[in-house]
Design a protein around this motif. Structure first.
Motif, PDB file in Angstrom:
ATOM      1  N   TYR A  52      -4.245  14.842   1.504  1.00  0.00           N
ATOM      2  CA  TYR A  52      -4.529  14.533   2.716  1.00  0.00           C
ATOM      3  C   TYR A  52      -4.764  12.902   2.539  1.00  0.00           C
ATOM      4  N   LEU A  53      -4.056  12.278   3.651  1.00  0.00           N
ATOM      5  CA  LEU A  53      -4.297  10.848   3.828  1.00  0.00           C
ATOM      6  C   LEU A  53      -5.448  10.706   4.634  1.00  0.00           C
ATOM      7  N   ASP A  54      -6.599  10.012   4.173  1.00  0.00           N
ATOM      8  CA  ASP A  54      -7.691   9.824   4.857  1.00  0.00           C
ATOM      9  C   ASP A  54      -7.845   8.349   5.459  1.00  0.00           C
ATOM     10  N   LEU A  55      -7.550   8.089   6.609  1.00  0.00           N
ATOM     11  CA  LEU A  55      -7.043   6.838   7.194  1.00  0.00           C
ATOM     12  C   LEU A  55      -8.505   5.918   7.172  1.00  0.00           C
ATOM     13  N   SER A  56      -9.561   6.917   7.023  1.00  0.00           N
ATOM     14  CA  SER A  56     -10.923   5.967   7.326  1.00  0.00           C
ATOM     15  C   SER A  56     -11.203   5.198   5.925  1.00  0.00           C
ATOM     16  N   LYS A  57     -10.442   5.621   4.817  1.00  0.00           N
ATOM     17  CA  LYS A  57     -10.769   4.832   3.443  1.00  0.00           C
ATOM     18  C   LYS A  57      -9.681   3.871   3.351  1.00  0.00           C
ATOM     19  N   ILE A  58      -8.650   3.547   4.114  1.00  0.00           N
ATOM     20  CA  ILE A  58      -7.874   2.608   3.767  1.00  0.00           C
ATOM     21  C   ILE A  58      -8.618   1.198   4.489  1.00  0.00           C
ATOM     22  N   GLU A  59      -8.639   0.216   3.517  1.00  0.00           N
ATOM     23  CA  GLU A  59      -9.168  -1.135   4.236  1.00  0.00           C
ATOM     24  C   GLU A  59      -8.164  -1.844   5.116  1.00  0.00           C
ATOM     25  N   GLN A  65       0.740  -1.214   0.045  1.00  0.00           N
ATOM     26  CA  GLN A  65      -0.059  -0.022   0.105  1.00  0.00           C
ATOM     27  C   GLN A  65       0.771   1.391   0.072  1.00  0.00           C
ATOM     28  N   SER A  66       2.161   1.077   0.355  1.00  0.00           N
ATOM     29  CA  SER A  66       3.037   2.280   0.514  1.00  0.00           C
ATOM     30  C   SER A  66       2.539   3.460   1.160  1.00  0.00           C
ATOM     31  N   ILE A  67       1.843   2.999   2.357  1.00  0.00           N
ATOM     32  CA  ILE A  67       1.210   4.300   3.406  1.00  0.00           C
ATOM     33  C   ILE A  67       2.354   4.375   4.675  1.00  0.00           C
ATOM     34  N   VAL A  68       2.752   3.293   4.890  1.00  0.00           N
ATOM     35  CA  VAL A  68       3.603   3.234   6.091  1.00  0.00           C
ATOM     36  C   VAL A  68       5.079   3.349   5.489  1.00  0.00           C
ATOM     37  N   HIS A  69       5.781   4.553   5.548  1.00  0.00           N
ATOM     38  CA  HIS A  69       7.073   4.816   4.578  1.00  0.00           C
ATOM     39  C   HIS A  69       8.203   4.098   5.536  1.00  0.00           C
ATOM     40  N   SER A  70       8.069   3.901   6.510  1.00  0.00           N
ATOM     41  CA  SER A  70       9.243   3.121   7.455  1.00  0.00           C
ATOM     42  C   SER A  70       8.778   3.027   8.843  1.00  0.00           C
ATOM     43  N   MET A  71       9.647   2.328   9.404  1.00  0.00           N
ATOM     44  CA  MET A  71       9.227   2.325  11.029  1.00  0.00           C
ATOM     45  C   MET A  71      10.587   2.200  11.738  1.00  0.00           C
ATOM     46  N   VAL A  72      10.472   2.332  13.088  1.00  0.00           N
ATOM     47  CA  VAL A  72      11.374   2.307  13.947  1.00  0.00           C
ATOM     48  C   VAL A  72      11.014   1.294  15.148  1.00  0.00           C
ATOM     49  N   GLU A  73      11.821   0.246  15.607  1.00  0.00           N
ATOM     50  CA  GLU A  73      11.314  -0.408  16.630  1.00  0.00           C
ATOM     51  C   GLU A  73      12.393  -0.118  17.925  1.00  0.00           C
ATOM     52  N   SER A 120       1.954   8.440   5.197  1.00  0.00           N
ATOM     53  CA  SER A 120       1.411   9.755   4.264  1.00  0.00           C
ATOM     54  C   SER A 120       1.056   8.828   3.063  1.00  0.00           C
ATOM     55  N   ILE A 121       0.382   9.474   2.308  1.00  0.00           N
ATOM     56  CA  ILE A 121      -0.029   8.998   0.576  1.00  0.00           C
ATOM     57  C   ILE A 121       1.642   8.905   0.010  1.00  0.00           C
ATOM     58  N   PRO A 122       1.762   8.220  -0.881  1.00  0.00           N
ATOM     59  CA  PRO A 122       2.952   8.051  -1.769  1.00  0.00           C
ATOM     60  C   PRO A 122       3.117   9.137  -2.631  1.00  0.00           C
ATOM     61  N   ASP A 123       3.605  10.094  -2.250  1.00  0.00           N
ATOM     62  CA  ASP A 123       4.011  11.477  -2.709  1.00  0.00           C
ATOM     63  C   ASP A 123       5.399  12.032  -2.435  1.00  0.00           C
ATOM     64  N   MET A 124       6.467  12.025  -3.486  1.00  0.00           N
ATOM     65  CA  MET A 124       7.509  12.418  -3.153  1.00  0.00           C
ATOM     66  C   MET A 124       7.646  13.943  -2.566  1.00  0.00           C
ATOM     67  N   LYS A 125       6.669  14.927  -2.970  1.00  0.00           N
ATOM     68  CA  LYS A 125       6.600  16.183  -2.714  1.00  0.00           C
ATOM     69  C   LYS A 125       6.628  16.402  -1.098  1.00  0.00           C
ATOM     70  N   GLY A 126       6.075  15.279  -0.203  1.00  0.00           N
ATOM     71  CA  GLY A 126       6.113  15.304   1.232  1.00  0.00           C
ATOM     72  C   GLY A 126       7.579  15.334   1.595  1.00  0.00           C
ATOM     73  N   PRO A 127       8.393  14.369   1.537  1.00  0.00           N
ATOM     74  CA  PRO A 127       9.651  14.393   2.127  1.00  0.00           C
ATOM     75  C   PRO A 127      10.563  15.547   1.382  1.00  0.00           C
ATOM     76  N   ILE A 128      10.240  15.977   0.072  1.00  0.00           N
ATOM     77  CA  ILE A 128      11.080  17.028  -0.298  1.00  0.00           C
ATOM     78  C   ILE A 128      10.583  18.284   0.510  1.00  0.00           C
ATOM     79  N   ALA A 129       9.543  18.430   0.506  1.00  0.00           N
ATOM     80  CA  ALA A 129       9.067  19.602   1.410  1.00  0.00           C
ATOM     81  C   ALA A 129       9.632  19.637   2.753  1.00  0.00           C
ATOM     82  N   TYR A 130       9.530  18.561   3.380  1.00  0.00           N
ATOM     83  CA  TYR A 130      10.203  18.220   4.839  1.00  0.00           C
ATOM     84  C   TYR A 130      11.648  18.704   5.000  1.00  0.00           C
ATOM     85  N   ALA A 131      12.229  18.210   3.881  1.00  0.00           N
ATOM     86  CA  ALA A 131      13.770  18.325   3.828  1.00  0.00           C
ATOM     87  C   ALA A 131      13.928  19.844   3.608  1.00  0.00           C
ATOM     88  N   LEU A 132      13.249  20.589   2.720  1.00  0.00           N
ATOM     89  CA  LEU A 132      13.506  21.949   2.460  1.00  0.00           C
ATOM     90  C   LEU A 132      13.406  22.952   3.508  1.00  0.00           C
TER      91      LEU A 132
END
Length: 383
Positions: free
Chosen positions: A281-288, A238-246, A257-269
């Protein structure tokens, strides 16, 4: 106003970054651009953003631009490195694909710049050198790959001793669930149909072979000073969880987040701040469902080769990367089959006499040797 330079502005990451800049004009100013050979698009970008310094890898392309524009156009590897280290730049987005991004990235680090790192190969082939240089000169490195950005966000402000392991997620690419026999007949067109992400051709093929995830394992090893044994990969279609830390207490923190590179690019900038709504927007209620599974390294052995190279260290990661770049290029021009990519990588790695790395020239030589060896193998076996 943050002044930025983009290395590889005509590529997928570079174009997305410029979209972010256009949306947040009050936050960013483009002062430098570089490109490989897409002169038409670079010319349009220059007219739109009016940078102070520009470089083109291809000299003939640079000459073509000089005839049309009054701005100074640098060329070649030296010119791109000059843009990377340009004094009027606050932030350098390193988005050149492949080994070609190493020296410009290192130039930015040596100039003490804040580097948004989308060129994972810089750390794959010379990670220890790049990270030590950055620490010594006070250059900040902010990951732009969605997976490493996710990890960066998950561990920010937390003790490294509290981390048990890093978990990188992978979509699985277009061939998820296929076995090695089924992969033998896939075409270039099949491999370029990524189910989730819009990326350049080389990275899309790397995603299909799982080599992209292998390179990310090596990158994470250096970025987060974590042993390869403490970096796992899970397939997450689903590419919604982009990575995790245990963490040590067995709890997890994940970035979604949704799979969109503008997110991590904007965060870095914008780091350490966040911009409003750079992606939908990531609507979690629509993710089965969100599912995870272990990767099939029998059918996709490139991932295991990356772990091997990471644990071996020295010049081996550079050899892995170079052999992969040559094999992917050959596949894209239909000179070899999909399953030949890992075979060429394995042969090149096992033919290499590994050495420690103390100078950047040793990395460059390992890259040269591996490319020559991989090309010889392709000519001998597949010509």
């Amino acid at each position: 106003m943050k002044r930025i330079s983009i290395l590889g502005s005509t590529g997928s990451i570079g174009k997305s970054a410029l979209e972010v800049v256009l949306r947040y004009k009050d936050e960013f100013e483009v002062v430098g651009l570089t490109a490989n050979s897409n002169i038409k698009l670079l010319e349009e970008q220059i007219k739109t953003f009016d940078p102070e310094i520009v470089a083109v890898a291809d000299e003939s392309g640079a000459a073509e631009l000089r005839k049309k524009l009054k701005i100074e156009i640098l060329s070649g590897e030296r010119g791109i490195s000059d843009v990377a280290s340009y004094g009027n730049t606050d932030f350098v987005l390193s988005a050149i694909v492949g080994f070609a991004g190493l020296l410009p990235t290192l130039a930015a680090v040596k100039a003490g710049k804040t580097v948004g790192l989308a060129n994972k190969e810089s750390l794959v082939v010379a990670g220890e050198m790049v990270m030590k240089t950055a620490a010594r000169l006070g250059a900040a490195i902010i990951p732009v790959d969605s997976e490493h950005s996710a990890i960066f966000q998950c561990i920010e402000g937390r003790s490294r001793d509290s981390i048990r392991r890093i978990v990188l997620t992978a979509s699985g690419g277009p061939f998820l669930g296929r076995n090695k026999k089924e992969l033998a007949g896939v075409t270039v067109e099949d491999a370029l149909k990524h189910p989730r992400w819009d990326m350049g051709r080389k990275i899309t093929i790397d995603s299909a072979t799982l080599m992209n995830k292998g390179l990310e394992v090596i990158e994470a090893h250096y970025l987060f000073d974590s042993s390869p044994d403490k970096i796992d990969v899970l397939i997450h279609p689903q590419s919604i969880v982009h990575s995790m830390v245990e963490f040590r207490d067995r709890s997890y923190i994940a970035q979604l987040s949704i799979p969109d590179m503008k997110g991590p690019i904007a965060y870095a900038l914008s780091y350490p701040n966040r911009l409003d709504d750079p992606m939908p927007y990531l609507d979690l209620s629509k993710i089965e469902k969100l599912t995870f599974r272990k990767p099939d390294v029998g059918s996709f052995p490139c991932l295991s080769y990356a772990y091997e190279a990471s644990k071996t260290g020295g010049t081996m990661p550079a050899v892995l990367n170079a052999a992969n770049e040559v094999a992917v290029e050959a596949f894209l021009r239909n000179a070899i089959g999909f399953n030949d990519i890992p075979a060429i990588i394995e042969n090149t790695m096992h033919s290499h006499k590994n050495t420690t790395v103390t100078e950047i020239e040793e990395v460059v030589e390992a890259d040269r040797w591996a490319r020559e060896k991989a090309r010889e193998t392709i000519e001998r076996r597949y010509a």
